[in-house]
Design a protein around this motif. Sequence first.
Motif, PDB file in Angstrom:
ATOM      1  N   GLN A   1       0.829  -1.195   0.000  1.00 44.08           N
ATOM      2  CA  GLN A   1       0.000   0.000   0.000  1.00 44.08           C
ATOM      3  C   GLN A   1       0.869   1.252   0.000  1.00 44.08           C
ATOM      4  N   ALA A   2       0.304   2.328  -0.485  1.00 44.38           N
ATOM      5  CA  ALA A   2       1.014   3.606  -0.474  1.00 44.38           C
ATOM      6  C   ALA A   2       1.451   3.933   0.955  1.00 44.38           C
ATOM      7  N   GLY A   3       2.674   4.420   1.062  1.00 47.80           N
ATOM      8  CA  GLY A   3       3.252   4.710   2.369  1.00 47.80           C
ATOM      9  C   GLY A   3       4.041   3.561   2.961  1.00 47.80           C
ATOM     10  N   GLY A   4       3.922   2.392   2.341  1.00 45.34           N
ATOM     11  CA  GLY A   4       4.599   1.214   2.850  1.00 45.34           C
ATOM     12  C   GLY A   4       6.040   1.117   2.395  1.00 45.34           C
ATOM     13  N   SER A   5       6.656  -0.013   2.740  1.00 47.18           N
ATOM     14  CA  SER A   5       8.078  -0.225   2.456  1.00 47.18           C
ATOM     15  C   SER A   5       8.312  -1.603   1.867  1.00 47.18           C
TER      16      SER A   5
END
Length: 118
Positions: A13-17
């Motif tokens: 997801q967006a913001g993840g790593s």
Amino acid sequence: QVQLVESGGGLVQAGGSLRLSCAASGSIFSPNVMGWYRQAPGKQRELVAAMTSGGNTNYADSVKGRFTISRDNAKRTVYLHLNSLKPEDTAIYYCNADPARTWLGRYWGQGTQVTVSS
């Protein structure tokens, strides 16, 4: 024969790593520069980040402050730590390497897909 084998891609997801790894093999291959390129659908392949065996780095402006490249010279392995991922980071990521000091090496991995959902 030189081989570059990537691993670590996936869906996030967006913001993840994510962390990508690339291991080089080939008995006489001593890579000077190892790095990562990416190619999104309909776009040209572009440099993401690269690092020399001495530790000099080259980053695309779009990933500075979010992605970090590192390498283990003894293992002939390069890593790409992708943080604060954005949907526009979605692409196939290719490992790239060369025994010469050049940001665009002659050897390529098979690619690993990174998909960032919004």
